[in-house]
Design an enzyme around this catalytic site. Structure first.
Site, short mmCIF file in Angstrom:
data_model
loop_
_atom_site.label_atom_id
_atom_site.label_comp_id
_atom_site.label_asym_id
_atom_site.label_seq_id
_atom_site.Cartn_x
_atom_site.Cartn_y
_atom_site.Cartn_z
N HIS A 166 0.81 -1.23 0.00
CA HIS A 166 0.00 0.00 0.00
C HIS A 166 0.83 1.27 0.00
O HIS A 166 0.28 2.36 -0.15
CB HIS A 166 -0.94 0.04 1.22
CG HIS A 166 -0.24 0.43 2.47
ND1 HIS A 166 0.53 -0.45 3.19
CD2 HIS A 166 -0.16 1.62 3.12
CE1 HIS A 166 1.05 0.19 4.23
NE2 HIS A 166 0.64 1.44 4.21
N TYR A 194 11.64 -10.03 -14.69
CA TYR A 194 10.35 -9.44 -14.26
C TYR A 194 9.20 -10.18 -14.94
O TYR A 194 8.21 -10.54 -14.29
CB TYR A 194 10.35 -7.95 -14.61
CG TYR A 194 9.13 -7.19 -14.15
CD1 TYR A 194 8.76 -7.16 -12.80
CD2 TYR A 194 8.35 -6.47 -15.06
CE1 TYR A 194 7.64 -6.44 -12.38
CE2 TYR A 194 7.24 -5.75 -14.64
CZ TYR A 194 6.89 -5.74 -13.30
OH TYR A 194 5.78 -5.03 -12.90
N1 NAP Z 1 3.70 1.00 -12.04
C1 NAP Z 1 3.41 0.44 -13.20
O1 NAP Z 1 3.52 1.06 -14.27
C2 NAP Z 1 2.91 -0.99 -13.23
C3 NAP Z 1 2.38 -1.48 -14.44
C4 NAP Z 1 1.90 -2.78 -14.49
C5 NAP Z 1 1.95 -3.57 -13.36
N2 NAP Z 1 2.49 -3.11 -12.20
C6 NAP Z 1 2.49 -4.03 -11.04
O2 NAP Z 1 1.72 -3.42 -10.01
C7 NAP Z 1 2.23 -3.75 -8.73
C8 NAP Z 1 2.51 -2.45 -7.98
O3 NAP Z 1 3.38 -1.64 -8.76
P1 NAP Z 1 3.84 -0.20 -8.23
O4 NAP Z 1 4.35 0.53 -9.40
O5 NAP Z 1 2.80 0.38 -7.35
O6 NAP Z 1 5.11 -0.65 -7.33
P2 NAP Z 1 5.93 0.22 -6.27
O7 NAP Z 1 5.55 1.65 -6.33
O8 NAP Z 1 7.37 -0.13 -6.48
O9 NAP Z 1 5.44 -0.37 -4.88
C9 NAP Z 1 5.76 -1.66 -4.49
C10 NAP Z 1 5.19 -1.92 -3.12
O10 NAP Z 1 5.62 -3.23 -2.67
C11 NAP Z 1 6.20 -3.09 -1.36
N3 NAP Z 1 7.20 -4.12 -1.10
C12 NAP Z 1 8.29 -4.42 -1.85
N4 NAP Z 1 8.99 -5.42 -1.26
C13 NAP Z 1 8.32 -5.73 -0.11
C14 NAP Z 1 8.52 -6.68 0.93
N5 NAP Z 1 9.57 -7.53 0.91
N6 NAP Z 1 7.65 -6.72 1.95
C15 NAP Z 1 6.59 -5.86 2.00
N7 NAP Z 1 6.32 -4.96 1.04
C16 NAP Z 1 7.19 -4.90 0.00
C17 NAP Z 1 6.80 -1.69 -1.37
O11 NAP Z 1 7.06 -1.25 -0.05
P3 NAP Z 1 8.43 -0.43 0.24
O12 NAP Z 1 8.49 0.63 -0.81
O13 NAP Z 1 8.27 0.09 1.61
O14 NAP Z 1 9.53 -1.41 0.07
C18 NAP Z 1 5.68 -0.92 -2.05
O15 NAP Z 1 4.64 -0.66 -1.14
C19 NAP Z 1 3.47 -4.60 -8.96
O16 NAP Z 1 3.13 -5.94 -8.78
C20 NAP Z 1 3.84 -4.31 -10.41
O17 NAP Z 1 4.46 -5.43 -10.98
C21 NAP Z 1 2.96 -1.83 -12.11
#
Ligand code: NAP
Length: 318
Positions: free
Chosen positions: A12, A137
């Site tokens: 989150h 990835y």
């Molecule tokens: N952004 C895009 O363009 C996009 C597009 C398609 C799909 N997605 C998918 O959507 C999802 C979210 O993407 P996002 O861009 O929102 O990612 P993000 O901003 O990098 O956020 C990732 C989240 O995962 C948490 N996290 C990582 N490692 C963790 C661990 N070991 N334990 C607990 N929490 C952990 C992070 O917490 P901390 O930061 O505190 O580590 C953060 O809250 C992912 O699965 C990604 O593959 C993203």
């Protein structure tokens, strides 16, 4: 999903999870369960199991992940594949075994292989692996889809997946990302403020042959909630706008929205990127969901929010 349902958002604090938490809160969902990375490490199988056993969330949005720029994907392959595989396995398994009603897994457009023909249909999601540094990835996200497919239906539990295209926008100014839209918008804003007349952007060649879809965060979180409430099949659903633009068009839309009047320069010494990774939106539309924002409207809304946030921080914005 009711207003008092126990809803857990994994990840989150991230771009998507943070936007989703804000939207659910503003829609009146009052029982949202959140854990920071520090308080629940999703890599720790026992901690994740204990959390699900104790908290018994009814609905889970899986928005966690380890991701970044293409450089990050290339240089941190082991971290990318290990973290993504273990976290999603821990969450999906523990959720289903502790009686979750429904889990929504956020996959990624990276699951479509380098040889898939655009526009990508959902049935082609696991056909081959995307190359060019995205392998680790892509494989991790493909495994996530397969995990959901295999757990879907166990004891009546539901695990569904969505495949978002490139997401832009954020609700958290302190964690604004450096993905393409954010980077160009911030650079142009700064150049406008400083009266810089010429601006170099990280777009290769003419930027005219690299065609992409971009989804605004507000639309994506709306889609996540919509699919959680309305969609029960195990075929993943693409989440993307029909509108697709070249990177050159994107840069000009942002330029107009920001009101930057200087000259743009691309990396013309670098090879032209002819990248057409368009997703089909037919199946998504068949489920009754469509984005509300055009690209221009989304960027306008994001820029308005960005200026408000800068103003709150006491920075000059005009
Ligand atoms: N952004 C895009 O363009 C996009 C597009 C398609 C799909 N997605 C998918 O959507 C999802 C979210 O993407 P996002 O861009 O929102 O990612 P993000 O901003 O990098 O956020 C990732 C989240 O995962 C948490 N996290 C990582 N490692 C963790 C661990 N070991 N334990 C607990 N929490 C952990 C992070 O917490 P901390 O930061 O505190 O580590 C953060 O809250 C992912 O699965 C990604 O593959 C993203």
């Amino acid at each position: 999903m009711n207003k008092d349902s126990r809803i857990y958002i994994a990840g989150h604090t991230g771009q998507i999870g943070y936007g989703l938490a804000k939207k659910l809160q503003s829609d009146g969902y009052e029982n949202i369960i959140l854990r920071t990375h520090d308080s629940l490490d999703l890599l720790n199988q026992k901690s994740v199991w204990d959390f699900f056993k104790k908290e018994k969330p009814e609905y889970v949005f899986y928005c966690a992940g380890v991701l970044g720029s293409i450089d990050y994907f290339v240089h941190e392959r082991t971290a990318v594949i290990y973290n993504n595989l273990i976290m999603q396995a821990n969450v999906i398994h523990s959720a289903v075994k502790n009686n979750v009603k429904k889990l929504l897994y956020v996959g990624s457009g990276s699951v479509y292989g380098s040889h898939a023909s655009p526009p990508f249909q959902e049935t082609a999601a696991i056909d081959s692996i995307q190359q060019g540094g995205m392998e680790a990835y892509s494989v991790a996200k493909i495994v996530g889809l397969e995990l959901c497919k295999q757990y879907h239906g166990i004891d009546g539990r539901k695990c569904i997946s969505v495949l978002p295209t490139h997401v832009y926008g954020t609700k958290n100014i302190s964690r604004i990302k450096n993905t393409l839209v954010e980077e160009i918008l911030q650079k142009m804003h700064q150049a406008k403020q400083e009266g810089v007349k010429e601006l170099d952007l990280d777009i290769w060649g003419t930027g005219k042959k690299c065609i992409r879809q971009f989804i605004y965060l507000d639309d994506l979180v709306d889609a996540l909630i919509y699919m959680m409430v309305n969609y029960d099949e195990n075929l993943p659903v693409n989440i993307a706008p029909k509108e697709a633009v070249s990177l050159d068009e994107l840069a000009h839309i942002i330029q107009e929205v920001v009101g930057y009047t200087g000259t743009l320069h691309y990396q013309t010494d670098k090879p032209e990127k002819a990248d057409d990774r368009l997703m089909s939106v037919t199946y998504m539309q068949k489920q009754g969901w469509n984005p509300r924002y055009t690209l221009r409207e989304g960027i306008q809304s994001f820029y308005t929010w960005y200026l408000d946030e800068l103003q709150k921080k006491g920075k000059q914005v005009s």
